[in-house]
Design a protein around this motif. Sequence first.
Motif, PDB file in Angstrom:
ATOM      1  N   SER A  99       5.635  22.313  15.501  1.00  0.00           N
ATOM      2  CA  SER A  99       5.912  22.726  14.126  1.00  0.00           C
ATOM      3  C   SER A  99       6.683  24.047  14.097  1.00  0.00           C
ATOM      4  N   PHE A 100       6.230  25.005  14.892  1.00  0.00           N
ATOM      5  CA  PHE A 100       6.883  26.317  14.919  1.00  0.00           C
ATOM      6  C   PHE A 100       8.351  26.190  15.315  1.00  0.00           C
ATOM      7  N   GLN A 101       8.620  25.445  16.371  1.00  0.00           N
ATOM      8  CA  GLN A 101       9.998  25.282  16.832  1.00  0.00           C
ATOM      9  C   GLN A 101      10.849  24.509  15.824  1.00  0.00           C
ATOM     10  N   SER A 102      10.240  23.537  15.157  1.00  0.00           N
ATOM     11  CA  SER A 102      10.978  22.751  14.159  1.00  0.00           C
ATOM     12  C   SER A 102      11.389  23.591  12.959  1.00  0.00           C
ATOM     13  N   LEU A 103      10.509  24.481  12.523  1.00  0.00           N
ATOM     14  CA  LEU A 103      10.764  25.256  11.314  1.00  0.00           C
ATOM     15  C   LEU A 103      11.471  26.579  11.571  1.00  0.00           C
ATOM     16  N   GLU A 104      11.419  27.071  12.800  1.00  0.00           N
ATOM     17  CA  GLU A 104      11.997  28.378  13.106  1.00  0.00           C
ATOM     18  C   GLU A 104      13.491  28.441  12.802  1.00  0.00           C
ATOM     19  N   VAL A 105      14.199  27.376  13.043  1.00  0.00           N
ATOM     20  CA  VAL A 105      15.648  27.351  12.801  1.00  0.00           C
ATOM     21  C   VAL A 105      15.949  27.613  11.328  1.00  0.00           C
ATOM     22  N   GLU A 106      15.220  26.955  10.451  1.00  0.00           N
ATOM     23  CA  GLU A 106      15.457  27.114   9.012  1.00  0.00           C
ATOM     24  C   GLU A 106      14.918  28.437   8.481  1.00  0.00           C
ATOM     25  N   ASN A 107      13.823  28.921   9.069  1.00  0.00           N
ATOM     26  CA  ASN A 107      13.180  30.138   8.568  1.00  0.00           C
ATOM     27  C   ASN A 107      13.839  31.426   9.037  1.00  0.00           C
ATOM     28  N   LYS A 108      14.579  31.373  10.133  1.00  0.00           N
ATOM     29  CA  LYS A 108      15.162  32.576  10.728  1.00  0.00           C
ATOM     30  C   LYS A 108      15.987  33.337   9.697  1.00  0.00           C
ATOM     31  N   GLY A 109      15.677  34.618   9.557  1.00  0.00           N
ATOM     32  CA  GLY A 109      16.396  35.461   8.614  1.00  0.00           C
ATOM     33  C   GLY A 109      15.775  35.488   7.219  1.00  0.00           C
ATOM     34  N   PHE A 110      14.843  34.564   6.953  1.00  0.00           N
ATOM     35  CA  PHE A 110      14.205  34.496   5.638  1.00  0.00           C
ATOM     36  C   PHE A 110      12.708  34.778   5.702  1.00  0.00           C
TER      37      PHE A 110
ATOM     38  N   TYR B 236       3.080  33.161   8.881  1.00  0.00           N
ATOM     39  CA  TYR B 236       4.324  33.382   8.151  1.00  0.00           C
ATOM     40  C   TYR B 236       4.143  34.599   7.251  1.00  0.00           C
ATOM     41  N   ASN B 237       5.065  35.550   7.362  1.00  0.00           N
ATOM     42  CA  ASN B 237       5.053  36.734   6.506  1.00  0.00           C
ATOM     43  C   ASN B 237       6.282  36.680   5.610  1.00  0.00           C
ATOM     44  N   LEU B 238       6.027  36.609   4.314  1.00  0.00           N
ATOM     45  CA  LEU B 238       7.102  36.470   3.334  1.00  0.00           C
ATOM     46  C   LEU B 238       7.209  37.737   2.501  1.00  0.00           C
ATOM     47  N   SER B 239       8.430  38.045   2.095  1.00  0.00           N
ATOM     48  CA  SER B 239       8.682  39.166   1.224  1.00  0.00           C
ATOM     49  C   SER B 239       9.843  38.802   0.306  1.00  0.00           C
ATOM     50  N   ALA B 240       9.694  39.109  -0.970  1.00  0.00           N
ATOM     51  CA  ALA B 240      10.752  38.791  -1.933  1.00  0.00           C
ATOM     52  C   ALA B 240      10.786  39.851  -3.024  1.00  0.00           C
ATOM     53  N   GLU B 241      11.943  39.984  -3.617  1.00  0.00           N
ATOM     54  CA  GLU B 241      12.134  40.966  -4.689  1.00  0.00           C
ATOM     55  C   GLU B 241      11.865  40.393  -6.077  1.00  0.00           C
ATOM     56  N   SER B 242      11.759  39.064  -6.176  1.00  0.00           N
ATOM     57  CA  SER B 242      11.479  38.458  -7.480  1.00  0.00           C
ATOM     58  C   SER B 242      10.516  37.291  -7.315  1.00  0.00           C
ATOM     59  N   LEU B 243       9.822  36.981  -8.372  1.00  0.00           N
ATOM     60  CA  LEU B 243       8.853  35.884  -8.338  1.00  0.00           C
ATOM     61  C   LEU B 243       9.552  34.548  -8.110  1.00  0.00           C
ATOM     62  N   SER B 244      10.708  34.334  -8.728  1.00  0.00           N
ATOM     63  CA  SER B 244      11.402  33.056  -8.563  1.00  0.00           C
ATOM     64  C   SER B 244      11.860  32.857  -7.118  1.00  0.00           C
ATOM     65  N   THR B 245      12.354  33.896  -6.470  1.00  0.00           N
ATOM     66  CA  THR B 245      12.750  33.798  -5.062  1.00  0.00           C
ATOM     67  C   THR B 245      11.547  33.533  -4.183  1.00  0.00           C
ATOM     68  N   PHE B 246      10.452  34.234  -4.450  1.00  0.00           N
ATOM     69  CA  PHE B 246       9.224  34.044  -3.690  1.00  0.00           C
ATOM     70  C   PHE B 246       8.718  32.606  -3.803  1.00  0.00           C
ATOM     71  N   LEU B 247       8.636  32.105  -5.023  1.00  0.00           N
ATOM     72  CA  LEU B 247       8.137  30.741  -5.233  1.00  0.00           C
ATOM     73  C   LEU B 247       9.041  29.698  -4.588  1.00  0.00           C
TER      74      LEU B 247
ATOM     75  N   ILE C  97       7.151  41.304  -3.771  1.00  0.00           N
ATOM     76  CA  ILE C  97       6.018  40.409  -3.500  1.00  0.00           C
ATOM     77  C   ILE C  97       5.950  40.169  -2.000  1.00  0.00           C
ATOM     78  N   ASP C  98       4.786  40.402  -1.428  1.00  0.00           N
ATOM     79  CA  ASP C  98       4.542  40.147  -0.016  1.00  0.00           C
ATOM     80  C   ASP C  98       3.381  39.181   0.111  1.00  0.00           C
ATOM     81  N   ALA C  99       3.465  38.296   1.090  1.00  0.00           N
ATOM     82  CA  ALA C  99       2.378  37.343   1.313  1.00  0.00           C
ATOM     83  C   ALA C  99       2.334  36.948   2.784  1.00  0.00           C
ATOM     84  N   LYS C 100       1.162  36.562   3.207  1.00  0.00           N
ATOM     85  CA  LYS C 100       0.974  36.033   4.558  1.00  0.00           C
ATOM     86  C   LYS C 100       0.346  34.645   4.423  1.00  0.00           C
ATOM     87  N   ILE C 101       0.966  33.678   5.069  1.00  0.00           N
ATOM     88  CA  ILE C 101       0.451  32.306   5.057  1.00  0.00           C
ATOM     89  C   ILE C 101       0.113  31.940   6.495  1.00  0.00           C
TER      90      ILE C 101
END
Length: 80
Positions: A20-31, A43-54, A3-7
């Motif tokens: 906002s970007f600087q506040s969230l970048e620390v937690e988002n890095k690597g994910f 934000y570009n998200l990618s996941a191998e399962s629906l539960s991980t994506f959600l 599953i791929d998505a762009k928000i």
Amino acid sequence: MKIDAKIQIEYGNSKDADISFQSLEVENKGFIKSNKEENILNYNLSAESLSTFLSTVDDLIFSEILVEKVLKSTSTPKHQ
């Protein structure tokens, strides 16, 4: 299944988007891959399962709402 998505989140100005970007970048890095263009966060998200994506989307949205509340509370003039 993959599953791929762009928000995209648009702020009223570049300063709030940067906070906002600087506040969230620390937690988002690597994910979540993210970048900022003017007043828009991408934000570009990618996941191998629906539960991980959600779960990832839920964490991102919750964190974003929290940042927006902090920005709003710090920009509202306080009455004495």
